[in-house]
Every structure is written in structure tokens, then in C-alpha cells.
Design a protein around this motif. Sequence first.
Motif, PDB file in Angstrom:
ATOM      1  N   PHE A   1       0.828  -1.211   0.000  1.00  0.00           N
ATOM      2  CA  PHE A   1       0.000   0.000   0.000  1.00  0.00           C
ATOM      3  C   PHE A   1       0.861   1.259   0.000  1.00  0.00           C
ATOM      4  O   PHE A   1       0.599   2.207  -0.745  1.00  0.00           O
ATOM      5  N   VAL A   2       1.905   1.262   0.831  1.00  0.00           N
ATOM      6  CA  VAL A   2       2.770   2.441   0.949  1.00  0.00           C
ATOM      7  C   VAL A   2       3.482   2.729  -0.375  1.00  0.00           C
ATOM      8  O   VAL A   2       3.544   3.881  -0.825  1.00  0.00           O
ATOM      9  N   ILE A   3       4.023   1.678  -1.029  1.00  0.00           N
ATOM     10  CA  ILE A   3       4.752   1.882  -2.290  1.00  0.00           C
ATOM     11  C   ILE A   3       3.815   2.416  -3.369  1.00  0.00           C
ATOM     12  O   ILE A   3       4.143   3.375  -4.080  1.00  0.00           O
ATOM     13  N   VAL A   4       2.638   1.791  -3.500  1.00  0.00           N
ATOM     14  CA  VAL A   4       1.676   2.256  -4.508  1.00  0.00           C
ATOM     15  C   VAL A   4       1.210   3.674  -4.187  1.00  0.00           C
ATOM     16  O   VAL A   4       1.046   4.507  -5.091  1.00  0.00           O
ATOM     17  N   LEU A   5       1.041   3.969  -2.900  1.00  0.00           N
ATOM     18  CA  LEU A   5       0.627   5.319  -2.495  1.00  0.00           C
ATOM     19  C   LEU A   5       1.691   6.350  -2.851  1.00  0.00           C
ATOM     20  O   LEU A   5       1.366   7.443  -3.337  1.00  0.00           O
ATOM     21  N   VAL A   6       2.958   6.006  -2.631  1.00  0.00           N
ATOM     22  CA  VAL A   6       4.055   6.924  -2.975  1.00  0.00           C
ATOM     23  C   VAL A   6       4.069   7.197  -4.476  1.00  0.00           C
ATOM     24  O   VAL A   6       4.214   8.351  -4.917  1.00  0.00           O
TER      25      VAL A   6
ATOM     26  N   ALA B   1       3.304  10.805  -6.201  1.00  0.00           N
ATOM     27  CA  ALA B   1       4.275  11.401  -7.123  1.00  0.00           C
ATOM     28  C   ALA B   1       3.606  11.776  -8.443  1.00  0.00           C
ATOM     29  O   ALA B   1       3.877  12.844  -9.015  1.00  0.00           O
ATOM     30  N   GLU B   2       2.707  10.908  -8.921  1.00  0.00           N
ATOM     31  CA  GLU B   2       1.988  11.200 -10.168  1.00  0.00           C
ATOM     32  C   GLU B   2       1.064  12.410 -10.000  1.00  0.00           C
ATOM     33  O   GLU B   2       1.010  13.285 -10.872  1.00  0.00           O
ATOM     34  N   VAL B   3       0.352  12.445  -8.885  1.00  0.00           N
ATOM     35  CA  VAL B   3      -0.546  13.582  -8.629  1.00  0.00           C
ATOM     36  C   VAL B   3       0.247  14.870  -8.490  1.00  0.00           C
ATOM     37  O   VAL B   3      -0.134  15.916  -9.030  1.00  0.00           O
ATOM     38  N   ALA B   4       1.365  14.805  -7.757  1.00  0.00           N
ATOM     39  CA  ALA B   4       2.199  15.997  -7.574  1.00  0.00           C
ATOM     40  C   ALA B   4       2.721  16.508  -8.908  1.00  0.00           C
ATOM     41  O   ALA B   4       2.734  17.716  -9.178  1.00  0.00           O
TER      42      ALA B   4
ATOM     43  N   ILE C   1      -3.318  10.524 -23.671  1.00  0.00           N
ATOM     44  CA  ILE C   1      -2.441  10.531 -22.497  1.00  0.00           C
ATOM     45  C   ILE C   1      -3.244  10.702 -21.222  1.00  0.00           C
ATOM     46  O   ILE C   1      -3.018  10.007 -20.216  1.00  0.00           O
ATOM     47  N   ILE C   2      -4.223  11.614 -21.237  1.00  0.00           N
ATOM     48  CA  ILE C   2      -5.066  11.845 -20.055  1.00  0.00           C
ATOM     49  C   ILE C   2      -5.874  10.589 -19.731  1.00  0.00           C
ATOM     50  O   ILE C   2      -5.999  10.200 -18.555  1.00  0.00           O
ATOM     51  N   ALA C   3      -6.427   9.942 -20.765  1.00  0.00           N
ATOM     52  CA  ALA C   3      -7.222   8.729 -20.544  1.00  0.00           C
ATOM     53  C   ALA C   3      -6.364   7.617 -19.941  1.00  0.00           C
ATOM     54  O   ALA C   3      -6.794   6.935 -18.999  1.00  0.00           O
ATOM     55  N   VAL C   4      -5.149   7.429 -20.461  1.00  0.00           N
ATOM     56  CA  VAL C   4      -4.256   6.406 -19.924  1.00  0.00           C
ATOM     57  C   VAL C   4      -3.856   6.730 -18.494  1.00  0.00           C
ATOM     58  O   VAL C   4      -3.838   5.842 -17.613  1.00  0.00           O
ATOM     59  N   ALA C   5      -3.552   8.015 -18.232  1.00  0.00           N
ATOM     60  CA  ALA C   5      -3.162   8.426 -16.879  1.00  0.00           C
ATOM     61  C   ALA C   5      -4.290   8.191 -15.887  1.00  0.00           C
ATOM     62  O   ALA C   5      -4.067   7.702 -14.772  1.00  0.00           O
ATOM     63  N   LEU C   6      -5.516   8.528 -16.287  1.00  0.00           N
ATOM     64  CA  LEU C   6      -6.662   8.304 -15.404  1.00  0.00           C
ATOM     65  C   LEU C   6      -6.891   6.805 -15.176  1.00  0.00           C
ATOM     66  O   LEU C   6      -7.246   6.386 -14.064  1.00  0.00           O
TER      67      LEU C   6
END
Length: 250
Positions: A93-98, A102-105, A220-225
Motif C-alpha cells: 500500500f505504501v509503495i503504490v501510495l508513494v 508522485a503522479e498527482v504531484a 495521455i489523459i485517458a491512460v493516466a486516469l
Amino acid sequence: MGCFGFLKVMMFAFNGIIFLAGAGILGVGIWVKVDSGSVLGVLQQIQDAPAELGQLLNVGYLLIAVGAVLLIIGFLGCCGAVRESRCMLLLFFVIVLVVFIAEVAGAVVILVFRPLAEELISKLGKQATKNIRDDYGRNSDVTGLWNTTMDTLKCCGFNGYNDFTGSPYYNETSHQYPPQCCLHAASPCSAAAAQTASNTTITGCFPKFKKLIEDNSVVIIAVALGIAALEVCAMIVSMTLYCKIGSKRG
């Protein structure tokens, strides 16, 4: 099969695929870097293969990094679900959350703090230009990486052909520019020929990459989402299992 069993099976299956993919990517990356002679032999046997195909050797480090991360995530997810290990599930959970944070940031910096993003890109451009002028033509890894990038995107340098001015390649070829900077990419060309090419179709790699992103922004937006949704689902399932295992043991 109850809800708990279904979640365990889904967690195992999903992360099993990630684990196998990571192992495969890691194996290919290690093979590419360790046994480069054999890789080149295989590539040379491909009929009508482009010469720049040999530059695939330079993506070995990237394959190793991506494969290692996927391998760790897949292992933690699979073992955490099968062994009902709260520690592994929490670490997963922690790794996926990080990764998710990072992606959101990164998205926030690009979308909201556009001036800051432009400043960061400007600094990156200066470093990339320095990298070219210091090592292109001298360091085989740097040279190969830039050749692969330029061959793939059909571009020249980070900002343009002037990035190569003063580089080891420029000095060793009597002030010539790489073939990728020329209209007829068969041999190095002069500054005048490179300027002519830059005025027509061959731009810097960053402008070309920026245009590529703008032209494919919807995809790109669709893949990212989609990736973000999968990460959120993975975190929800891992925490659900974590809580259910805790309540069962309690």
C-alpha cells in the motif's frame, strides 16, 4: 467463495501478472547490459533492420529500474494476499501510495504551477545541453541515448542543432553536426545545412516532444486516469485485506 476469498484471489492474480511482467522486463534489461554482444548479434540477424536498432542497448538501465519496481510491487501483493501478511500488504500500500502521490504531484505542478514547471524544464534543458556538449561523442552511453532519442522522435538536440556546438563530436568531425540534424540523415553536415534543416522539419527534441504530447493529450489523459484508477483500486483492496486479516486474527 466469500468476499474475503475473492479479494485474495483478485489480489494474487493481478499482482501475479505484475510480478511476471516485472521479472521479464528486469531479465531483458540485465541481459541487454550484461550480454550486449549477443544482443547485437541477434539484432544484426534481423533482415533489413535499421542501423539505429543497435541503440536499444542503451535502454537497459531503464528496463532494469522499471522491472525491479514492478517485481517488488508484484511480490508484496502476491505474498501479502496468499500468506495474509499485514506487513507485506501495508508495504504494498505504501509503495503504490508513494507512486500515486508522485503522479498527482507531477500533474499539479504541470497544470497549476505552470511557471514553476517551465522553470524546471528550463533547468532540465540547460543540464541536457551541458550533457551534450560535455559527453556527446565521448561517452558511448550518452551518445547512444541521444542517438536513440533523436532517431525515434526525428529531432536534433534538446533545443536544436546548436546544442552540439563545442561538443566532442563537433570538435572531432571538424565542426560538423550529427546526421539526425541534417535533411539527409546519412552523414554529418555543416552548420548551414543544419540551419536549413531546422527551418523546415527537424526541430529540437523538446519542442518535438511537447508537440507530440499536445497532439495526443486526450489519449495521455485517458491512460493516466486509467492507471490512477488501477492504483486506487489496488490500494483499496490491499487495505480491505489488511483490515479483514486484522479483525480475523483479533
